[in-house]
Design a protein around this motif. Structure first.
Motif, short mmCIF file in Angstrom:
data_model
loop_
_atom_site.label_atom_id
_atom_site.label_comp_id
_atom_site.label_asym_id
_atom_site.label_seq_id
_atom_site.Cartn_x
_atom_site.Cartn_y
_atom_site.Cartn_z
N HIS A 56 -12.18 -11.42 3.96
CA HIS A 56 -11.09 -11.95 4.42
C HIS A 56 -11.03 -13.25 5.26
O HIS A 56 -11.02 -13.26 6.25
N ASP B 137 -5.97 -11.81 2.48
CA ASP B 137 -6.41 -10.74 1.77
C ASP B 137 -5.89 -10.59 0.43
O ASP B 137 -4.71 -10.77 0.27
N HIS C 85 -3.94 -0.65 2.07
CA HIS C 85 -5.16 -0.28 2.46
C HIS C 85 -5.24 -0.57 3.93
O HIS C 85 -4.43 -1.43 4.30
N HIS D 55 -7.73 -1.54 7.48
CA HIS D 55 -8.90 -2.26 7.82
C HIS D 55 -9.62 -1.55 9.09
O HIS D 55 -9.00 -1.38 9.95
N ASP E 184 -12.42 -2.74 4.50
CA ASP E 184 -11.40 -1.77 3.80
C ASP E 184 -11.60 -0.47 3.77
O ASP E 184 -12.80 -0.09 3.82
MN LIG Z 1 -8.58 -5.76 2.85
#
Ligand SMILES: [Mn+2]
Ligand SMILES: [Mn+2]
Ligand SMILES: [Zn+2]
Ligand SMILES: [Zn+2]
Lengths: 147, 147
Positions: free
Chosen positions: B39, B87, B93, B95, B106
């Motif tokens: 990321h 991302d 999702h 983190h 993730d």
């Molecule tokens: Mn992610």
DNA sequence: TATTACATTGTAATTCTTACAATTAATTTT
DNA sequence: AAAATTAATTGTAAGAATTACAATGTAATA
């Protein structure tokens, strides 16, 4: 004595038990935080008090908010580009944020311990906290207010 | 074809269906995002590509990340003081973030629809999204790694 | 090829926040 | 109470991340 004043007094007492001195500026910043019951930015506090303290520096506001955070009577809410907001309610709660006008409203929810446990389990992290916010539009902004 | 390349190709195809032109810089930024599987910040991308594009401007990185966001192939993760991270996984999702080294991992969790519903119910907001992150220390940082 | 639309570059500006040195104020010691 | 010490405030400069803007360059289209 009002609720706000009672909590303000508690905060002042909490400061007394440290080496942190009480000053007029400090008192005013705390008073503003506890009476506003909103989540003001440093600059909003600065502007709100400039009538009473024409010579106060914006650095003083930032300095004191940091002190208050260290003592644990204020929490900082950080956002991406925009400026931080400060919350004098330090007990656990979440926020709903209006994407239109920026209004922030508190709400409570039974802890998300499961999420922390799952995160720990699948990632191997030692987990100790989480952050959660809900976004949407407030009643005033989505035109669903009776008038 | 690798997984990353497959997803990169999908992203390029998504861009083709708009008025967004493919340029060498754009391609390199996308390629970096899809291969790194991390990321990265805008500056990390910029630094990673300065060997290949000595004349690329940091503004180009920011410009293109904005374009990618608009097209929906990249999501921006914002933080308080620190710089945003980007991302290329745009499906839902969450983190887990290491407070020591900043690593972001993730993880998936069945939606928090209840939280959104409750927030709507108690605040009257029209709710449309939420943000959740878990904080802790990663295995490398808390010394729990076998060695 | 000429025209038009979009992209890149370099730099200046902006915003939020912190750093720093000088001054002022509060607390403690004498 | 005066002096010494410690902490707080102030004003301004510096920092970091991001955006704005004008000039230049490149791709698409006619
Ligand atoms: Mn992610
Ligand atoms: Mn709150
Ligand atoms: Zn609103
Ligand atoms: Zn770590």
């Amino acid at each position: 004595m009002t609720m706000a004043n009672e909590r303000l007094q508690e905060a002042i007492d909490a400061l007394k038990s440290t080496k942190v001195r009480m000053t007029p500026q400090r008192h005013a910043i705390l008073e503003y935080l506890y009476n506003s019951m909103s989540h003001p930015t440093a600059d909003e506090i600065y502007k709100a008090l400039e009538g009473k303290f024409p010579n106060m520096s914006v650095a003083t506001v930032y300095n004191n908010l940091r002190v208050f955070k260290e003592v644990g009577i204020v929490k900082e809410l950080t956002y991406g580009d925009a400026s931080s907001r400060f919350d004098c309610v330090t007990t656990d709660h979440y926020h709903v944020i209006c994407s239109e006008c920026g209004k922030i409203v508190d709400f409570h929810y039974p802890g998300l311990n499961e999420v922390e446990a799952l995160a720990k389990h699948v990632t191997g992290f030692q987990v100790n906290s989480h952050r959660m916010e809900v976004y949407g539009t407030c009643p005033e902004c989505n035109g669903s207010m009776p008038h």
